[in-house]
Motif scaffolding. Sequence first.
Motif, short mmCIF file in Angstrom:
data_model
loop_
_atom_site.label_atom_id
_atom_site.label_comp_id
_atom_site.label_asym_id
_atom_site.label_seq_id
_atom_site.Cartn_x
_atom_site.Cartn_y
_atom_site.Cartn_z
N VAL A 138 -3.02 1.17 4.96
CA VAL A 138 -3.61 2.21 4.12
C VAL A 138 -2.55 2.88 3.26
O VAL A 138 -2.70 3.05 2.05
N ASN A 159 -5.57 -5.41 -4.88
CA ASN A 159 -6.43 -4.87 -3.84
C ASN A 159 -6.70 -5.92 -2.78
O ASN A 159 -7.08 -7.06 -3.10
N LYS A 191 -4.25 3.75 -0.46
CA LYS A 191 -5.65 3.65 -0.05
C LYS A 191 -6.14 4.84 0.77
O LYS A 191 -7.30 4.87 1.18
N LYS A 192 -5.26 5.79 0.99
CA LYS A 192 -5.64 6.97 1.76
C LYS A 192 -6.87 7.68 1.20
O LYS A 192 -7.76 8.07 1.98
N ILE A 229 -11.45 -1.67 3.35
CA ILE A 229 -10.66 -1.42 2.14
C ILE A 229 -9.26 -1.98 2.27
O ILE A 229 -8.54 -2.10 1.28
N SER A 230 -8.84 -2.32 3.48
CA SER A 230 -7.52 -2.90 3.70
C SER A 230 -7.60 -3.96 4.78
O SER A 230 -7.79 -3.64 5.95
N SER A 241 -10.92 1.12 -8.52
CA SER A 241 -10.89 1.21 -7.05
C SER A 241 -12.15 1.85 -6.50
O SER A 241 -12.69 1.39 -5.49
N SER A 274 -14.28 2.90 4.88
CA SER A 274 -14.19 1.96 6.00
C SER A 274 -14.25 2.64 7.36
O SER A 274 -14.53 1.98 8.36
N SER A 289 0.82 -1.21 0.00
CA SER A 289 0.00 0.00 0.00
C SER A 289 0.85 1.27 0.00
O SER A 289 0.35 2.34 0.28
N PHE A 340 -14.40 -0.21 -3.82
CA PHE A 340 -14.56 0.22 -2.43
C PHE A 340 -16.00 0.59 -2.11
O PHE A 340 -16.45 0.45 -0.97
N TYR A 390 -9.42 6.56 -0.01
CA TYR A 390 -10.63 5.76 0.14
C TYR A 390 -10.92 5.39 1.60
O TYR A 390 -11.79 4.57 1.86
N ILE A 426 -8.88 -6.68 0.26
CA ILE A 426 -10.15 -6.26 0.86
C ILE A 426 -10.72 -7.37 1.72
O ILE A 426 -10.32 -8.53 1.62
#
Length: 464
Positions: A423, A340, A427-428, A417-418, A403, A434, A77, A407, A430, A342
Amino acid sequence: MLSPKQLESLATLVDEKALRTDQESCLNYGRDWTRVHQPNPAAVVLPKSVEEVQAIVRWACAEQVALVPSGGRSGLSAGAVAANGELVLALDRLNEISDFDATDRTVRCGAGVVTAQLQEFAQAEGLFYPVDFASSGSSQIGGNIATNAGGIKVIRYGMTRDWVAGLKVVTGTGELLDLNRGLIKNNAGYDLRHLMIGSEGTLGIIVEATMRLEAQPTERAVMVLGTPDMASIMEVLRAFRDRVRLEAFEFFSEEALAKVIEHQGLTRPFVTASHYYALLEFEKPDDVAEAAAMECFEHCLEAGWVEDGVISQSLAQATALWRLREDISETISRWTPYKNDISTTVSRVPSLLAEVEGLVSDNYPDFEIIWFGHIGDGNVHLNILKPDAMPMEEFQTRCGSVSQGVFESVARHGGSISAEHGVGLLKKPYLGYSRSDAEIKLMAQLKRVFDPAGIMNPGKILDA
């Protein structure tokens, strides 16, 4: 970037070979397994003691220099990427194992201890460290804790969090916190240890951990079962979970198996080709356990949930079967995949997977999808392979659109999401799928408490 004067003052804090500015070192230590961001650190520093880490953090705080902690750099990530002229603080040299206590079944590890090193130490003492994954030969304990790594045995043994008895952490002001100190029971106020686990170096630098060990399991067997669909895999999980003591329950698609067979020189576990495969490992202390597993297999076969299967008869066969699952990431890396990680509750995995696969297939029919993951704990890995003719920039742009939809689906299924890679940078944007606005606001406030100067892995998890 660092000025000559700053480099000179930093060099006084460590030994001669610990400060590196050459291009090769900056490239190596400034990245992780992601390839989205170009590493661009100002320098790399490799302290050899906790005291040196403290000195470096205090220096960075005074000089307003951002720090990126670096462990085994196996994350997915971009949590350990230094892309904006930061100073990389690599913990490789904090790699001592000490203070083993056979009564408490604990051992003290420097942050740079490699996962496999701890596993081998435990085995030599007649014990077991159960957190395991494909990168165990390179990932480090500090990084595992910073991301709360999971892996293949979570269904029985839980995440890294469950094995951390104590932590030493250097905060953003250079203060050393000694958290929990190996205690089993400690209800004296907030347990800051658990706040640091999974914080990705944004609150402090993990420099040492007291890890719990476990009794070695008895002999284990591995089965690979072919199934017609994901719903059948869930039935197989329920059936085996009720009858045998599962150590792991993994899955992968036919597309994933075909890639591994072609590129790793392995053989199919059986002639029948199925849409999906379940790989399960279970303890067999006696013949009764194996008999129960075979009875369960026959039941699943009769119910139509399983089309074919194989069980290991030796350690070599078990290792070979595991390679069908564990070699997937290495095999598909040549396509620079969009990955990804998830999760959702175990019962919702089939519907989440079907929804995500439908989304990708409908909107991007030219993309090849590879599925695998830790189905026993609700964690699936989506991998989209880059078409050979497609430029990387175009592929990344299109995957960014993927993405968003993925998500949104994860949020509808009440998932994360993680699941196990953190993150980071990737993924920050998104995080809100979560975590609630209230949670994110509190995270930012906690960040300012432990890191008032904002130097600890800035830009990861939060913009603040």
